[in-house]
Design a protein around this motif. Sequence first.
Motif, PDB file in Angstrom:
ATOM      1  N   CYS A  12       0.816  -1.228   0.000  1.00 59.04           N
ATOM      2  CA  CYS A  12       0.000   0.000   0.000  1.00 59.04           C
ATOM      3  C   CYS A  12       0.847   1.275   0.000  1.00 59.04           C
ATOM      4  O   CYS A  12       1.620   1.535   0.921  1.00 59.04           O
ATOM      5  CB  CYS A  12      -0.969   0.010   1.175  1.00 59.04           C
ATOM      6  SG  CYS A  12      -2.095   1.420   1.053  1.00 59.04           S
ATOM      7  N   CYS A  15      -1.384   6.541   0.167  1.00 54.57           N
ATOM      8  CA  CYS A  15      -1.174   7.884   0.703  1.00 54.57           C
ATOM      9  C   CYS A  15       0.310   8.107   0.951  1.00 54.57           C
ATOM     10  O   CYS A  15       1.130   7.208   0.791  1.00 54.57           O
ATOM     11  CB  CYS A  15      -2.024   8.120   1.945  1.00 54.57           C
ATOM     12  SG  CYS A  15      -1.296   7.593   3.496  1.00 54.57           S
ATOM     13  N   ARG A  18       3.147   5.977   2.565  1.00 53.47           N
ATOM     14  CA  ARG A  18       3.815   4.935   1.763  1.00 53.47           C
ATOM     15  C   ARG A  18       4.285   3.769   2.634  1.00 53.47           C
ATOM     16  O   ARG A  18       5.461   3.405   2.644  1.00 53.47           O
ATOM     17  CB  ARG A  18       5.020   5.536   1.012  1.00 53.47           C
ATOM     18  CG  ARG A  18       4.621   6.602   0.004  1.00 53.47           C
ATOM     19  CD  ARG A  18       5.835   7.212  -0.654  1.00 53.47           C
ATOM     20  NE  ARG A  18       5.457   8.263  -1.582  1.00 53.47           N
ATOM     21  CZ  ARG A  18       5.245   8.087  -2.886  1.00 53.47           C
ATOM     22  NH1 ARG A  18       5.384   6.901  -3.413  1.00 53.47           N
ATOM     23  NH2 ARG A  18       4.906   9.098  -3.649  1.00 53.47           N
ATOM     24  N   CYS A  19       3.354   3.199   3.361  1.00 58.53           N
ATOM     25  CA  CYS A  19       3.701   2.137   4.325  1.00 58.53           C
ATOM     26  C   CYS A  19       4.251   0.882   3.656  1.00 58.53           C
ATOM     27  O   CYS A  19       5.059   0.166   4.242  1.00 58.53           O
ATOM     28  CB  CYS A  19       2.484   1.776   5.162  1.00 58.53           C
ATOM     29  SG  CYS A  19       1.808   3.181   6.060  1.00 58.53           S
ATOM     30  N   CYS A  31      -2.712   3.986   8.910  1.00 53.46           N
ATOM     31  CA  CYS A  31      -4.172   4.131   9.006  1.00 53.46           C
ATOM     32  C   CYS A  31      -4.837   2.982   9.762  1.00 53.46           C
ATOM     33  O   CYS A  31      -5.980   3.116  10.197  1.00 53.46           O
ATOM     34  CB  CYS A  31      -4.787   4.274   7.616  1.00 53.46           C
ATOM     35  SG  CYS A  31      -4.583   2.789   6.609  1.00 53.46           S
TER      36      CYS A  31
HETATM   37  S1  SF4 Z   1      -1.521   4.949   5.922  1.00 51.01           S
HETATM   38 FE1  SF4 Z   1      -2.858   3.366   5.131  1.00 51.01          FE
HETATM   39  S2  SF4 Z   1      -3.451   4.130   3.103  1.00 51.01           S
HETATM   40 FE2  SF4 Z   1      -1.645   5.277   3.707  1.00 51.01          FE
HETATM   41  S3  SF4 Z   1       0.049   4.135   2.770  1.00 51.01           S
HETATM   42 FE3  SF4 Z   1      -0.205   3.439   4.925  1.00 51.01          FE
HETATM   43  S4  SF4 Z   1      -1.502   1.617   4.755  1.00 51.01           S
HETATM   44 FE4  SF4 Z   1      -1.695   2.753   2.823  1.00 51.01          FE
END
Ligand code: SF4
Length: 340
Positions: A12, A15, A18-19, A31
């Motif tokens: 993912c 956003c 960038r996790c 998130c």
């Molecule tokens: S915060 Fe959530 S949506 Fe944003 S990159 Fe990390 S996992 Fe994805």
Amino acid sequence: MKKITYPELEHCELCEWRCGVNRNEGELGVCKISSPIVASCQLHPAPPESYTIFLAGCNFRCLNCQNFSIAHYPDQTNILRGWVEPKKLAQEALERMSSPFGRMINADYIFFSGGAPTPSLPYVIDIIKEARKLQPNVKVNYDTNGYMTVKSFEKIAKLTTTFTYDIKAFYQETFSALTGANVEPVLRNAEILISKWREKIWEIRILAIPEIVEKEEIKALSEFIAQLDFTVPICFLAFLPNFILEGHMGATKEFMKEMVEIARNTGLTNVSWAGRTGIPGKIFKIKSEDSNLRKFNLENAKLAASYALIHGCKTIPRNCKKCLYNHICEIKKYYPKRRT
Ligand code: SF4
Ligand code: SF4
């Protein structure tokens, strides 16, 4: 609850955190959302009048969160609607918009909000596509904190009719103290929005908070927008004491008029304000000698950081990705004593 997977969730980067986690396999990023979940849906009379779909979860941890029971999923005990097939939700939205109440309020938008819709972006896109199969000209608004990659931003910009775009603060110190995130991507995307997608701006929304986001900060933010396009519609929202800032003083009418005046003096021509004013509260006096607070240059940011600190935030200045306590965060679990 039915589990749904999307290729975009495998690594993912929807956003700017960038996790890179595999949400399809239950790994959690900042998130903390694995698959997209609907919190609730309703016809909403506030402009743009709409059928609003609230997605659970958020990539920010704002101290003033008004929708904390949705935004802080899964840490808050919520009653959520859950997963709804995109086609079913698209049909439902269109039906509700053409219902007697929908027609009465002139609901002609499907409005995506939250929490934040960006962690659920592939799902949002599916709903839009299904809705447009049924009604090709249906309008869509994307309500965003702006914290998404350029790739995500371009994807949704091509599909949405309008954006309501929040800028929570201008200076990094204030922005991170309030949200736990970085301001740079939000200003970068604001610049792209204004320069490339100007016709899609419903309005840029700025929450004005006494002693935290006011005067100098509002002036600097307004100058930033004005030099890009002085005609952009700007709406200042009056701060309501909520969540961690539940005891803070609400905005007054005079304060809101002053913020509008400051913005107009920078050359912006389309500035308004909205919201309830006059909710009583106090301005917190900074007593803590915590060494982390000495890192702040801006008194307003320091005040916001103090609120976070006394409510259990472990990383000051706040950065919810670098924070080792991300998954056992006291802020995310906080339940306020009053809501306004
Ligand atoms: S915060 Fe959530 S949506 Fe944003 S990159 Fe990390 S996992 Fe994805
Ligand atoms: S404790 Fe950590 S994760 Fe929680 S709000 Fe503070 S910085 Fe963010």
